[in-house]
Scaffold this motif. Structure first.
Motif, mmCIF file in Angstrom:
data_model
loop_
_atom_site.group_PDB
_atom_site.id
_atom_site.type_symbol
_atom_site.label_atom_id
_atom_site.label_comp_id
_atom_site.label_asym_id
_atom_site.label_seq_id
_atom_site.Cartn_x
_atom_site.Cartn_y
_atom_site.Cartn_z
ATOM 1 N N ASP A 189 0.848 -1.183 0.000
ATOM 2 C CA ASP A 189 0.000 0.000 0.000
ATOM 3 C C ASP A 189 0.892 1.243 0.000
ATOM 4 N N PHE A 190 0.724 2.091 -1.011
ATOM 5 C CA PHE A 190 1.533 3.293 -1.150
ATOM 6 C C PHE A 190 0.655 4.538 -1.120
ATOM 7 N N SER A 191 1.210 5.628 -0.633
ATOM 8 C CA SER A 191 0.624 6.927 -0.918
ATOM 9 C C SER A 191 1.403 7.468 -2.106
ATOM 10 N N CYS A 192 0.727 8.222 -2.953
ATOM 11 C CA CYS A 192 1.404 8.763 -4.134
ATOM 12 C C CYS A 192 0.926 10.177 -4.391
ATOM 13 N N ARG A 193 1.814 10.978 -4.875
ATOM 14 C CA ARG A 193 1.550 12.387 -5.075
ATOM 15 C C ARG A 193 0.506 12.652 -6.159
ATOM 16 N N TRP A 194 0.393 11.752 -7.131
ATOM 17 C CA TRP A 194 -0.538 11.999 -8.223
ATOM 18 C C TRP A 194 -1.965 11.572 -7.887
ATOM 19 N N ASP A 195 -2.174 10.827 -6.788
ATOM 20 C CA ASP A 195 -3.533 10.468 -6.363
ATOM 21 C C ASP A 195 -3.557 10.349 -4.846
ATOM 22 N N GLU A 196 -3.567 11.490 -4.188
ATOM 23 C CA GLU A 196 -3.493 11.514 -2.728
ATOM 24 C C GLU A 196 -4.733 10.911 -2.077
ATOM 25 N N GLU A 197 -5.872 10.954 -2.767
ATOM 26 C CA GLU A 197 -7.107 10.418 -2.193
ATOM 27 C C GLU A 197 -7.143 8.894 -2.214
ATOM 28 N N HIS A 198 -6.765 8.283 -3.346
ATOM 29 C CA HIS A 198 -6.907 6.842 -3.513
ATOM 30 C C HIS A 198 -5.608 6.062 -3.338
ATOM 31 N N GLY A 199 -4.488 6.716 -3.423
ATOM 32 C CA GLY A 199 -3.209 6.039 -3.265
ATOM 33 C C GLY A 199 -2.928 5.053 -4.377
ATOM 34 N N LEU A 200 -2.057 4.120 -4.061
ATOM 35 C CA LEU A 200 -1.609 3.131 -5.033
ATOM 36 C C LEU A 200 -1.446 1.804 -4.302
ATOM 37 N N GLY A 201 -1.914 0.739 -4.917
ATOM 38 C CA GLY A 201 -1.785 -0.582 -4.310
ATOM 39 C C GLY A 201 -1.248 -1.588 -5.301
ATOM 40 N N VAL A 202 -0.464 -2.512 -4.793
ATOM 41 C CA VAL A 202 0.104 -3.574 -5.619
ATOM 42 C C VAL A 202 -0.225 -4.903 -4.952
ATOM 43 N N LEU A 203 -0.775 -5.828 -5.707
ATOM 44 C CA LEU A 203 -1.077 -7.166 -5.215
ATOM 45 C C LEU A 203 -0.127 -8.143 -5.889
ATOM 46 N N CYS A 204 0.577 -8.926 -5.081
ATOM 47 C CA CYS A 204 1.582 -9.865 -5.603
ATOM 48 C C CYS A 204 1.302 -11.284 -5.136
ATOM 49 N N PHE A 205 1.685 -12.218 -5.964
ATOM 50 C CA PHE A 205 1.738 -13.633 -5.626
ATOM 51 C C PHE A 205 3.205 -13.987 -5.633
ATOM 52 N N GLY A 206 3.802 -14.036 -4.454
ATOM 53 C CA GLY A 206 5.248 -14.193 -4.378
ATOM 54 C C GLY A 206 5.896 -12.971 -5.013
ATOM 55 N N THR A 207 6.710 -13.189 -6.039
ATOM 56 C CA THR A 207 7.365 -12.076 -6.724
ATOM 57 C C THR A 207 6.625 -11.644 -7.990
ATOM 58 N N ALA A 228 -5.130 2.047 -3.638
ATOM 59 C CA ALA A 228 -4.608 1.434 -2.417
ATOM 60 C C ALA A 228 -5.381 0.179 -2.010
ATOM 61 N N GLU A 229 -6.669 0.122 -2.306
ATOM 62 C CA GLU A 229 -7.471 -1.052 -1.948
ATOM 63 C C GLU A 229 -7.018 -2.315 -2.673
ATOM 64 N N THR A 230 -6.350 -2.164 -3.791
ATOM 65 C CA THR A 230 -5.841 -3.309 -4.549
ATOM 66 C C THR A 230 -4.906 -4.161 -3.696
ATOM 67 N N ALA A 231 -4.176 -3.527 -2.792
ATOM 68 C CA ALA A 231 -3.214 -4.243 -1.948
ATOM 69 C C ALA A 231 -3.885 -5.273 -1.050
ATOM 70 N N GLN A 232 -5.180 -5.091 -0.777
ATOM 71 C CA GLN A 232 -5.893 -6.005 0.119
ATOM 72 C C GLN A 232 -7.058 -6.693 -0.579
ATOM 73 N N ASP A 233 -6.974 -6.841 -1.886
ATOM 74 C CA ASP A 233 -8.067 -7.412 -2.670
ATOM 75 C C ASP A 233 -8.089 -8.934 -2.521
ATOM 76 N N ILE A 234 -8.738 -9.376 -1.457
ATOM 77 C CA ILE A 234 -8.795 -10.807 -1.143
ATOM 78 C C ILE A 234 -9.566 -11.575 -2.224
ATOM 79 N N ASP A 235 -10.564 -10.939 -2.848
ATOM 80 C CA ASP A 235 -11.319 -11.618 -3.908
ATOM 81 C C ASP A 235 -10.438 -11.892 -5.120
ATOM 82 N N ARG A 236 -9.639 -10.916 -5.517
ATOM 83 C CA ARG A 236 -8.726 -11.088 -6.661
ATOM 84 C C ARG A 236 -7.696 -12.164 -6.352
ATOM 85 N N ALA A 237 -7.156 -12.130 -5.137
ATOM 86 C CA ALA A 237 -6.155 -13.125 -4.741
ATOM 87 C C ALA A 237 -6.775 -14.522 -4.680
ATOM 88 N N SER A 238 -7.988 -14.629 -4.148
ATOM 89 C CA SER A 238 -8.664 -15.931 -4.067
ATOM 90 C C SER A 238 -8.956 -16.484 -5.454
#
Length: 106
Positions: free
Chosen positions: A57-75, A83-93
């Protein structure tokens, strides 16, 4: 993650939807990104797997309201979004289910 983030930001910049991204030093070391992006947190998603599902979960200057999220499976970067992408349990499942089906399991 860094190369995926860089590619994501290039797509944002090229879309023209985000002003001032042309000032972001994309070819520079990550330290040069510090005025633009900051890691807020890292989470391990509760999905049984030998390879962890990790969200950044990142904060980013270009979208201070929504931030930036990265979802990874290992690497492997599965998705980059707000930012919600970082915790997207449905996508990961869904990814986990697809991996199991590809391996012949359920």
């Amino acid at each position: 993650v860094l190369s995926a983030l860089s590619a994501h930001v290039v797509r944002l910049r090229d879309s023209g939807d985000i002003p001032n991204l042309e000032d972001l030093p994309l070819g520079s070391p990550v330290a040069d990104w510090s005025p633009w992006i900051r890691l807020n947190g890292l989470c391990l998603l509760d999905i049984p797997s030998a390879t962890p599902y990790v969200g950044l979960d990142f904060s980013c200057r270009w979208d201070e309201e929504h931030g930036l999220g990265v979802l990874c499976f290992g690497t492997e970067v599965l998705e980059i979004g707000d930012a919600e992408t970082a915790q997207d349990i449905d996508r990961a499942s869904a990814h986990r289910q697809a991996v199991l089906e590809a391996l012949g399991g359920t």
